[in-house]
Design a protein around this motif. Structure first.
Motif, PDB file in Angstrom:
ATOM      1  N   CYS A  34      45.826  36.895  39.342  1.00 19.01           N
ATOM      2  CA  CYS A  34      47.095  36.170  39.363  1.00 19.01           C
ATOM      3  C   CYS A  34      48.265  36.979  39.930  1.00 19.01           C
ATOM      4  N   GLY A  35      47.987  37.964  40.763  1.00 19.90           N
ATOM      5  CA  GLY A  35      49.047  38.638  41.498  1.00 19.90           C
ATOM      6  C   GLY A  35      49.529  39.954  40.926  1.00 19.90           C
ATOM      7  N   ASP A  36      50.329  40.622  41.722  1.00  6.86           N
ATOM      8  CA  ASP A  36      50.808  41.992  41.503  1.00  6.86           C
ATOM      9  C   ASP A  36      49.646  42.981  41.555  1.00  6.86           C
ATOM     10  N   ILE A  37      48.946  42.902  42.675  1.00  7.13           N
ATOM     11  CA  ILE A  37      47.853  43.809  42.983  1.00  7.13           C
ATOM     12  C   ILE A  37      48.463  45.087  43.544  1.00  7.13           C
ATOM     13  N   GLN A  38      49.309  44.938  44.526  1.00 10.80           N
ATOM     14  CA  GLN A  38      50.171  45.901  45.197  1.00 10.80           C
ATOM     15  C   GLN A  38      49.631  46.521  46.470  1.00 10.80           C
ATOM     16  N   THR A  39      48.333  46.748  46.613  1.00  6.59           N
ATOM     17  CA  THR A  39      47.860  47.343  47.867  1.00  6.59           C
ATOM     18  C   THR A  39      46.578  46.659  48.352  1.00  6.59           C
ATOM     19  N   GLN A  40      46.396  46.680  49.654  1.00  2.00           N
ATOM     20  CA  GLN A  40      45.183  46.140  50.254  1.00  2.00           C
ATOM     21  C   GLN A  40      43.966  46.943  49.809  1.00  2.00           C
ATOM     22  N   GLU A  41      44.151  48.234  49.564  1.00  3.82           N
ATOM     23  CA  GLU A  41      43.037  49.080  49.124  1.00  3.82           C
ATOM     24  C   GLU A  41      42.445  48.590  47.803  1.00  3.82           C
ATOM     25  N   ILE A  42      43.293  48.134  46.900  1.00  2.00           N
ATOM     26  CA  ILE A  42      42.809  47.600  45.616  1.00  2.00           C
ATOM     27  C   ILE A  42      41.961  46.349  45.867  1.00  2.00           C
ATOM     28  N   ILE A  43      42.420  45.491  46.757  1.00  2.03           N
ATOM     29  CA  ILE A  43      41.663  44.282  47.096  1.00  2.03           C
ATOM     30  C   ILE A  43      40.315  44.669  47.695  1.00  2.03           C
ATOM     31  N   ASP A  44      40.338  45.578  48.662  1.00  3.18           N
ATOM     32  CA  ASP A  44      39.101  45.984  49.334  1.00  3.18           C
ATOM     33  C   ASP A  44      38.108  46.630  48.371  1.00  3.18           C
ATOM     34  N   GLU A  45      38.576  47.537  47.538  1.00  7.58           N
ATOM     35  CA  GLU A  45      37.694  48.222  46.579  1.00  7.58           C
ATOM     36  C   GLU A  45      37.138  47.246  45.543  1.00  7.58           C
ATOM     37  N   SER A  46      37.972  46.319  45.083  1.00  4.51           N
ATOM     38  CA  SER A  46      37.490  45.361  44.076  1.00  4.51           C
ATOM     39  C   SER A  46      36.427  44.445  44.668  1.00  4.51           C
ATOM     40  N   ARG A  47      36.594  44.052  45.915  1.00  3.83           N
ATOM     41  CA  ARG A  47      35.588  43.198  46.565  1.00  3.83           C
ATOM     42  C   ARG A  47      34.278  43.938  46.777  1.00  3.83           C
ATOM     43  N   LYS A  48      34.348  45.246  47.015  1.00  2.35           N
ATOM     44  CA  LYS A  48      33.128  46.048  47.144  1.00  2.35           C
ATOM     45  C   LYS A  48      32.440  46.233  45.792  1.00  2.35           C
ATOM     46  N   THR A  49      33.212  46.327  44.733  1.00  5.79           N
ATOM     47  CA  THR A  49      32.699  46.658  43.402  1.00  5.79           C
ATOM     48  C   THR A  49      32.156  45.439  42.656  1.00  5.79           C
ATOM     49  N   PHE A  50      32.825  44.294  42.785  1.00  5.81           N
ATOM     50  CA  PHE A  50      32.418  43.106  42.036  1.00  5.81           C
ATOM     51  C   PHE A  50      31.280  42.392  42.752  1.00  5.81           C
ATOM     52  N   LYS A  51      30.268  41.981  41.997  1.00  6.59           N
ATOM     53  CA  LYS A  51      29.091  41.315  42.563  1.00  6.59           C
ATOM     54  C   LYS A  51      29.340  39.841  42.898  1.00  6.59           C
ATOM     55  N   GLY A  52      30.369  39.259  42.304  1.00  7.30           N
ATOM     56  CA  GLY A  52      30.682  37.854  42.550  1.00  7.30           C
ATOM     57  C   GLY A  52      31.821  37.704  43.538  1.00  7.30           C
ATOM     58  N   LYS A  53      32.551  36.613  43.392  1.00  4.66           N
ATOM     59  CA  LYS A  53      33.654  36.289  44.292  1.00  4.66           C
ATOM     60  C   LYS A  53      34.985  36.588  43.593  1.00  4.66           C
ATOM     61  N   ILE A  54      35.919  37.169  44.331  1.00  4.92           N
ATOM     62  CA  ILE A  54      37.259  37.424  43.798  1.00  4.92           C
ATOM     63  C   ILE A  54      38.272  36.699  44.671  1.00  4.92           C
ATOM     64  N   GLU A  55      39.185  35.983  44.022  1.00  5.08           N
ATOM     65  CA  GLU A  55      40.286  35.321  44.726  1.00  5.08           C
ATOM     66  C   GLU A  55      41.600  35.923  44.231  1.00  5.08           C
ATOM     67  N   PHE A  56      42.553  36.075  45.140  1.00  3.62           N
ATOM     68  CA  PHE A  56      43.841  36.682  44.831  1.00  3.62           C
ATOM     69  C   PHE A  56      44.978  35.761  45.242  1.00  3.62           C
ATOM     70  N   VAL A  57      46.069  35.781  44.471  1.00  4.04           N
ATOM     71  CA  VAL A  57      47.326  35.153  44.885  1.00  4.04           C
ATOM     72  C   VAL A  57      48.411  36.225  44.878  1.00  4.04           C
ATOM     73  N   LYS A  58      49.481  35.923  45.558  1.00  2.00           N
ATOM     74  CA  LYS A  58      50.560  36.891  45.760  1.00  2.00           C
ATOM     75  C   LYS A  58      51.506  36.932  44.568  1.00  2.00           C
ATOM     76  N   GLY A  59      51.826  38.148  44.146  1.00  2.00           N
ATOM     77  CA  GLY A  59      52.839  38.363  43.122  1.00  2.00           C
ATOM     78  C   GLY A  59      54.089  38.957  43.732  1.00  2.00           C
ATOM     79  N   ASN A  60      55.119  39.137  42.928  1.00  2.29           N
ATOM     80  CA  ASN A  60      56.381  39.664  43.445  1.00  2.29           C
ATOM     81  C   ASN A  60      56.280  41.127  43.886  1.00  2.29           C
ATOM     82  N   GLY A  61      55.246  41.854  43.448  1.00  3.93           N
ATOM     83  CA  GLY A  61      55.052  43.239  43.867  1.00  3.93           C
ATOM     84  C   GLY A  61      54.123  43.394  45.059  1.00  3.93           C
ATOM     85  N   ASP A  62      53.677  42.288  45.615  1.00  6.38           N
ATOM     86  CA  ASP A  62      52.699  42.321  46.708  1.00  6.38           C
ATOM     87  C   ASP A  62      53.376  42.117  48.062  1.00  6.38           C
ATOM     88  N   TYR A  63      54.382  42.949  48.340  1.00  5.16           N
ATOM     89  CA  TYR A  63      55.237  42.785  49.519  1.00  5.16           C
ATOM     90  C   TYR A  63      54.465  42.687  50.827  1.00  5.16           C
TER      91      TYR A  63
END
Length: 153
Positions: A34-63
Motif C-alpha cells: 500500500c505504498g511508501d516503498i521509497q526505492t526501486q531497489e526494494i521493489i526489485d529485491e522483493s520481486r526476486k525474493t517472493f515466490k508469488g506476485k507482488i503489486e505496488f501502489v504509490k505512497g507520498n514517499g515514493d517520489y
C-alpha cells in the motif's frame, strides 16, 4: 487465496524480507503493498525474493517511482482495491463497488466496515512509529488477521 497486505516499508528491506520469507512458507500467493516503498531497489529485491506476485501502489514517499495511486483486483469473487491514502480508501469503501479496501499512510493498524465494505490498514513494516505489522487476508474464508513481525515463527 491468501494475500499479504503490507505498507510503509520506508526502505526497510530487512523487515520486508522477514514478511516475504514468512509469506513464502505460509501459502501466501500475493502481496499487496500500500505504498511508501521509497526505492526501486526494494521493489526489485522483493520481486526476486517472493515466490508469488507482488503489486505496488504509490505512497507520498515514493517520489521517483512510477506506480499507480490505486489498484483494483478481483480475487475469488472479492472486489478489492488498495491505495496509500486513507481519504481515497474511505471514498472507495463508500462507493459500494468493493468488498475490501486496503490502505496505508497512517502506520497504524485499523479495521472498520463502511457501507458493507471492509476497510483496513495493515500498519507499517518499517517500525518507525509502531511495531512492524502486516495483514493476511484469506479471500475464501473472508478472514483478515494482523501479523506482528516480531512474533512470527
Amino acid at each position: 487465496m491468501k494475500i499479504a497486505i503490507v505498507s510503509d516499508t520506508h526502505n526497510n528491506f530487512v523487515n520486508f524480507k522477514k514478511a516475504i520469507d514468512w509469506a513464502n512458507k505460509n501459502d501466501i500467493r500475493m502481496i499487496l503493498h500500500c505504498g511508501d516503498i521509497q526505492t526501486q531497489e526494494i521493489i526489485d529485491e522483493s520481486r526476486k525474493t517472493f515466490k508469488g506476485k507482488i503489486e505496488f501502489v504509490k505512497g507520498n514517499g515514493d517520489y521517483d517511482l512510477d506506480l499507480p495511486p490505486k489498484m483494483e483486483l478481483e480475487i475469488d469473487s472479492k472486489k478489492i482495491v488498495f491505495c496509500h491514502f486513507p481519504e481515497i480508501a474511505k471514498e472507495q469503501a463508500l462507493s459500494g463497488k468493493f468488498d475490501v479496501v486496503f490502505y496505508g499512510h497512517t502506520h497504524k493498524p485499523w479495521e472498520e466496515v463502511l457501507n458493507n465494505c471492509r476497510l483496513a490498514n495493515p500498519g507499517e513494516l518499517a517500525g518507525q512509529l509502531f511495531k512492524p505489522t502486516f495483514a493476511v487476508y484469506d479471500t475464501n474464508a473472508n478472514l483478515l488477521e494482523l501479523k506482528i513481525l516480531d512474533n512470527l515463527k
